[in-house]
Design a protein around this motif. Structure first.
Motif, mmCIF file in Angstrom:
data_model
loop_
_atom_site.group_PDB
_atom_site.id
_atom_site.type_symbol
_atom_site.label_atom_id
_atom_site.label_comp_id
_atom_site.label_asym_id
_atom_site.label_seq_id
_atom_site.Cartn_x
_atom_site.Cartn_y
_atom_site.Cartn_z
ATOM 1 N N VAL A 392 -6.699 -18.817 -24.213
ATOM 2 C CA VAL A 392 -7.015 -17.514 -23.624
ATOM 3 C C VAL A 392 -7.782 -17.667 -22.320
ATOM 4 C CG1 VAL A 392 -8.376 -15.412 -23.960
ATOM 5 C CG2 VAL A 392 -6.944 -16.276 -25.817
ATOM 6 N N ARG A 393 -8.763 -18.587 -22.299
ATOM 7 C CA ARG A 393 -9.649 -18.705 -21.136
ATOM 8 C C ARG A 393 -9.003 -19.432 -19.963
ATOM 9 N NH1 ARG A 393 -15.337 -18.662 -21.417
ATOM 10 N NH2 ARG A 393 -15.292 -20.613 -20.215
ATOM 11 N N THR A 394 -8.334 -20.534 -20.229
ATOM 12 C CA THR A 394 -7.822 -21.364 -19.139
ATOM 13 C C THR A 394 -6.389 -21.023 -18.727
ATOM 14 O OG1 THR A 394 -7.045 -23.072 -20.674
ATOM 15 C CG2 THR A 394 -9.309 -23.251 -19.872
ATOM 16 N N MET A 395 -5.589 -20.509 -19.675
ATOM 17 C CA MET A 395 -4.189 -20.236 -19.381
ATOM 18 C C MET A 395 -3.907 -18.746 -19.194
ATOM 19 S SD MET A 395 -2.556 -22.946 -22.137
ATOM 20 C CE MET A 395 -0.879 -22.654 -21.595
ATOM 21 N N GLY A 396 -4.875 -17.913 -19.549
ATOM 22 C CA GLY A 396 -4.686 -16.479 -19.375
ATOM 23 C C GLY A 396 -3.633 -15.881 -20.282
ATOM 24 N N ILE A 397 -3.331 -16.554 -21.371
ATOM 25 C CA ILE A 397 -2.317 -16.064 -22.307
ATOM 26 C C ILE A 397 -2.938 -15.010 -23.217
ATOM 27 C CG2 ILE A 397 -0.858 -16.769 -24.273
ATOM 28 C CD1 ILE A 397 -0.420 -19.384 -22.867
ATOM 29 N N PRO A 398 -2.223 -13.943 -23.560
ATOM 30 C CA PRO A 398 -2.791 -12.896 -24.416
ATOM 31 C C PRO A 398 -3.214 -13.434 -25.781
ATOM 32 C CG PRO A 398 -0.763 -12.133 -23.374
ATOM 33 C CD PRO A 398 -0.870 -13.601 -23.094
ATOM 34 N N MET A 399 -4.111 -12.704 -26.387
ATOM 35 C CA MET A 399 -4.665 -13.117 -27.669
ATOM 36 C C MET A 399 -3.585 -13.226 -28.757
ATOM 37 S SD MET A 399 -5.583 -11.000 -30.588
ATOM 38 C CE MET A 399 -6.550 -11.318 -32.061
ATOM 39 N N GLU A 400 -2.600 -12.303 -28.730
ATOM 40 C CA GLU A 400 -1.561 -12.338 -29.756
ATOM 41 C C GLU A 400 -0.769 -13.643 -29.712
ATOM 42 O OE1 GLU A 400 -2.334 -8.078 -28.543
ATOM 43 O OE2 GLU A 400 -2.040 -10.012 -27.548
ATOM 44 N N MET A 401 -0.447 -14.097 -28.515
ATOM 45 C CA MET A 401 0.281 -15.355 -28.382
ATOM 46 C C MET A 401 -0.618 -16.542 -28.716
ATOM 47 S SD MET A 401 3.178 -16.696 -27.796
ATOM 48 C CE MET A 401 4.027 -15.256 -27.144
ATOM 49 N N ALA A 402 -1.898 -16.436 -28.389
ATOM 50 C CA ALA A 402 -2.827 -17.521 -28.714
ATOM 51 C C ALA A 402 -2.943 -17.726 -30.220
ATOM 52 C CB ALA A 402 -4.198 -17.216 -28.119
ATOM 53 N N LEU A 403 -2.862 -16.632 -30.989
ATOM 54 C CA LEU A 403 -2.906 -16.767 -32.455
ATOM 55 C C LEU A 403 -1.713 -17.549 -32.989
ATOM 56 C CD1 LEU A 403 -4.157 -13.315 -33.857
ATOM 57 C CD2 LEU A 403 -5.244 -15.552 -34.087
ATOM 58 N N ILE A 404 -0.625 -17.528 -32.248
ATOM 59 C CA ILE A 404 0.562 -18.295 -32.664
ATOM 60 C C ILE A 404 0.467 -19.736 -32.188
ATOM 61 C CG2 ILE A 404 3.068 -18.462 -32.430
ATOM 62 C CD1 ILE A 404 3.124 -15.410 -32.082
ATOM 63 N N MET A 405 -0.041 -19.943 -30.977
ATOM 64 C CA MET A 405 -0.063 -21.277 -30.389
ATOM 65 C C MET A 405 -1.217 -22.136 -30.914
ATOM 66 S SD MET A 405 0.781 -20.164 -26.447
ATOM 67 C CE MET A 405 0.659 -21.843 -25.847
ATOM 68 N N ALA A 406 -2.375 -21.539 -31.186
ATOM 69 C CA ALA A 406 -3.550 -22.313 -31.588
ATOM 70 C C ALA A 406 -3.332 -23.111 -32.871
ATOM 71 C CB ALA A 406 -4.759 -21.389 -31.727
ATOM 72 N N PRO A 407 -2.724 -22.535 -33.919
ATOM 73 C CA PRO A 407 -2.482 -23.356 -35.119
ATOM 74 C C PRO A 407 -1.578 -24.560 -34.868
ATOM 75 C CG PRO A 407 -2.279 -21.019 -35.628
ATOM 76 C CD PRO A 407 -2.372 -21.124 -34.142
ATOM 77 N N VAL A 408 -0.721 -24.469 -33.847
ATOM 78 C CA VAL A 408 0.125 -25.615 -33.508
ATOM 79 C C VAL A 408 -0.728 -26.777 -33.008
ATOM 80 C CG1 VAL A 408 2.029 -26.402 -32.054
ATOM 81 C CG2 VAL A 408 2.055 -24.077 -32.986
ATOM 82 N N VAL A 409 -1.810 -26.449 -32.290
ATOM 83 C CA VAL A 409 -2.744 -27.488 -31.842
ATOM 84 C C VAL A 409 -3.365 -28.181 -33.048
ATOM 85 C CG1 VAL A 409 -4.859 -27.938 -30.540
ATOM 86 C CG2 VAL A 409 -3.235 -26.223 -29.715
ATOM 87 N N ALA A 410 -3.775 -27.385 -34.032
ATOM 88 C CA ALA A 410 -4.353 -27.965 -35.249
ATOM 89 C C ALA A 410 -3.323 -28.797 -35.995
ATOM 90 C CB ALA A 410 -4.890 -26.852 -36.149
ATOM 91 N N ALA A 411 -2.093 -28.302 -36.082
ATOM 92 C CA ALA A 411 -1.036 -29.051 -36.766
ATOM 93 C C ALA A 411 -0.736 -30.370 -36.053
ATOM 94 C CB ALA A 411 0.222 -28.204 -36.866
ATOM 95 N N ALA A 412 -0.835 -30.370 -34.722
ATOM 96 C CA ALA A 412 -0.621 -31.610 -33.971
ATOM 97 C C ALA A 412 -1.697 -32.635 -34.301
ATOM 98 C CB ALA A 412 -0.615 -31.309 -32.466
ATOM 99 N N GLY A 413 -2.952 -32.175 -34.411
ATOM 100 C CA GLY A 413 -4.012 -33.084 -34.825
ATOM 101 C C GLY A 413 -3.780 -33.623 -36.218
ATOM 102 N N ALA A 414 -3.353 -32.755 -37.146
ATOM 103 C CA ALA A 414 -3.059 -33.206 -38.505
ATOM 104 C C ALA A 414 -1.863 -34.155 -38.522
ATOM 105 C CB ALA A 414 -2.788 -31.998 -39.391
ATOM 106 N N PHE A 415 -0.918 -33.939 -37.633
ATOM 107 C CA PHE A 415 0.257 -34.814 -37.534
ATOM 108 C C PHE A 415 -0.168 -36.243 -37.200
ATOM 109 C CE2 PHE A 415 3.529 -36.884 -34.993
ATOM 110 C CZ PHE A 415 4.678 -36.677 -35.740
#
Length: 652
Positions: A392-415
């Motif tokens: 949200v802060r650095t890319m200016g992406i709306p909050m709704e899209m961030a809720l979809i993208m952020a868990p992918v970051v966590a899943a990548a770490g778990a991967f």
């Protein structure tokens, strides 16, 4: 950087290694015999330094200094023996994770007891008489007391080795480490043997703390810091190996000293601050060692019976009555903002409860059905939270899209982390997940330009249509219910059955074509993804995120929620999350000593409900169902016995 400074730092590392070894040696002894992962061992270290401070003040800083250190260690030993006899002896037959929960409750109780007795201020003891000066090493001053500490480690190692190798007590301890049941069958009083070992382990921890009195200020944070370092030393050295623990303590202490000596270094145009690595170098070492040599530097591979895991009762699909009850509960949650319109704080608390429930459910997914006990699940909660904030802060992406993208970051770490972690099992898996989590925490804590460092990130607010807390609550409720229901559906899908088969028997799973490690890896990634959803919801609900979201305390809170609710039930993590979060909030607002009160409540629940709150209710319902079934069978049997064949010639 100079050669003389390098030598001084190495010598300083030797001094630090001695105290670290004392704590790790006691922890290794206790685990080897009692099989309890004593989370309160760092508290014994903390009590040792506080008691030493008081006794030095009472006996005098000159003649009474050295007797005060020994008396402090003996006092901690008595405290350890008392705890073992009053509490731990009652839960030896409980599941290991519930023993861990009980010792975590002791951490809370002991910390507040220390706060009550000594206050919140740091306390620094006097210099050691006779060793208060310094000697010159290559033109640099070095404290004489540190030279004394350098000798303490090898001396204690030698004394403990003689005790274990040359005495009958040592023979019994080594025998109990290998086969406790056989020791008991030979007529040895196992209870008193456990008490003696626990007291000895507490003595070593208390001595390690007392010896630090002239070097380190007594404070309320050293318990968790010390237990983390002690776990690392024990695992890196090899479980049950005292020489291994000493070698690991030396290795870690010297690497930290080396990082301090290097300071800030320019490498190919990049500035690297090695001094910042001291926060995480021990966990880096543990991660490397466990990946390269899973049983530690001087440990031995433990023979594992691949059929040994006891299969749990199969999960049962929910009954109609159960589903109706859950639906009614969800409807009740949906109308909370309306019912409690006059209490905005209630809505805020309910959001926290829902997020905690989703986080606990994701951890339960790998702890229960997958049988993987993670000590670092907060890493994926934090990655989801920081991912949402940064998107949200650095890319200016709306909050709704961030809720979809952020868990992918966590899943990548778990991967990435899961690929290494699932190759281990038991305590080694748990410690490797802890190491990865601490590495992630250290990066976020120190990367000021990107993550905000220790201050975190602020200004992470939801979309305008969710600015009202009631609206955000309803969205959170929908996502949390969908996430928990989705995890439940996965468990009743073929993947869920395969995951539980791999947990119950790796060899049988392999025999029918199930790749157990691959299943566990996929389960680990899924759990990390769901934890990332919880983290993203948390970031937007608070409007900010800080490194505390990835700290070990957060992982421990998640484990407490799962165990408090019951690891054998699917509703357990939800019950545990609601209970723990509500208790934490209620108790913290009612007293300054909320940790102790919360600890006592957890202990009470552990003693009353060793299977967790939801597990206890399930046992009760199963018992009532079996009694009802038995009474029905008895009634049918009595009815059949009342039928008598008529006599010959008599009409029926």
């Amino acid at each position: 950087m100079s050669f003389s400074g390098f030598i001084v730092q190495l010598v300083n590392g030797l001094a630090a290694a001695s105290s670290l070894f004392l704590v790790a040696a006691g922890l290794s002894l206790i685990f080897g015999v009692t099989r309890i992962i004593n989370f309160a061992h760092g508290s014994f270290y903390m009590v040792g330094i506080y008691v030493a401070y008081t006794l030095v003040g009472l006996l005098g800083a000159n003649l009474g200094f050295w007797p005060a250190l020994l008396l402090a260690a003996l006092t901690v030993s008595l405290l350890g023996a008392l705890i073992e006899m009053v509490l731990l002896r009652r839960i030896y037959k409980a599941p290991e994770l519930f023993q861990l929960l009980a010792t975590f409750a002791l951490v809370l109780i002991i910390r507040d007891a220390v706060l009550y007795l000594w206050g919140p201020e740091e306390l620094l003891g006097p210099r050691a008489p006779g060793l208060s000066g310094a000697i010159t090493i290559l033109g640099r001053k070095f404290p004489t007391y540190d030279l004394f500490l350098m000798a303490v480690g090898p001396v204690v190692l030698g004394l403990v080795w003689l005790l274990l190798k040359k005495t009958r007590f040592g023979v019994l301890v080594r025998a109990a480490t290998q086969d406790r049941e056989m020791v008991s069958a030979l007529g040895v009083n196992q209870a008193w043997l456990f008490t003696a070992v626990f007291a000895l382990g507490a003595l070593l921890a208390g001595l390690g703390g007392a010896l630090q009195l002239p070097r380190e200020a007594a404070n309320l944070e050293i318990d968790l810091h010390t237990i983390g370092s002690a776990f690392v030393v024990v695992v890196v050295g090899g479980m049950g190996s005292l020489p291994g623990a000493y070698v690991a303590a030396l290795l870690i202490a010297e690497l930290k000293a080396l990082c301090i000596w290097l300071g800030i270094v320019d490498v190919f145009g990049f500035t690297i601050s090695f001094s910042k690595l001291t926060l995480v170098v021990d966990f880096l070492v543990m991660a490397v060692v466990l990946i390269w040599r899973p049983w530690g530097l001087m440990g031995r591979p433990q023979p594992v019976n691949r059929y040994a895991n006891n299969a749990e009762d199969p999960l049962r699909p929910a009954s109609t009555t159960y589903l109706a009850g859950v639906a009614a509960f969800v409807l009740l949650l949906a109308v909370v903002p309306v019912i409690m319109a006059d209490s905005p704080y209630t809505t805020v608390l309910m959001i926290d409860l829902l997020i905690a429930a989703l986080f606990a459910a994701s951890l339960h997914f790998i702890m229960g059905p997958a049988g993987l006990h993670s000590f670092g699940h907060a890493a994926y909660f934090g990655l989801g939270a920081y991912g949402a904030a940064l998107i949200v802060r650095t890319m200016g992406i709306p909050m709704e899209m961030a809720l979809i993208m952020a868990p992918v970051v966590a899943a990548a770490g778990a991967f990435v982390f899961g690929w290494f972690a699932v190759r281990l099992s038991g305590v080694y898996f748990a410690m490797l997940t802890l190491a990865f989590a601490q590495i992630v925490w250290a990066v976020t804590y120190q990367w000021d330009d990107f993550t905000g460092g220790s201050n975190g990130l602020t200004g992470v607010w939801p979309a305008p249509w969710l600015s009202d807390k009631s609206s955000y609550y309803w969205m959170t409720l929908i996502i949390v219910v969908a996430g928990i229901v989705g995890l439940r559906r996965v468990l009743f899908a073929p993947f869920g059955y395969a995951l539980r088969a791999a947990r119950d028997s790796v060899m049988r799973a392999d025999a029918i074509g199930i790749d157990a490690k691959h299943m566990q890896w996929m389960g680990f990634i899924l759990a990390g993804w769901v934890a990332g959803i919880a983290g993203a919801l948390f970031a937007f609900s608070k409007g900010s995120i800080s490194p505390e979201a990835l700290a070990v305390n957060k992982s421990v809170d998640g484990m407490v929620m799962v165990l408090l609710g019951g690891i054998q039930t699917l509703i357990g993590p939800v019950v545990g999350a609601f209970s723990f979060t509500w208790l934490h909030d209620t108790v913290a607002r009612s007293t300054d000593y909320w940790r102790a009160m919360l600890g006592f409540i957890i202990l009470l629940l552990v003693l009353l409900f060793p299977q967790g709150i939801a597990g206890a209710f399930r046992q009760l319902f199963d018992h009532l169902r079996s009694r009802k079934k038995a009474s029905l069978l008895d009634g049918m049997s009595n009815a059949s016995n009342q039928y008598v064949m008529p006599a010959k010639g008599v009409e029926r």
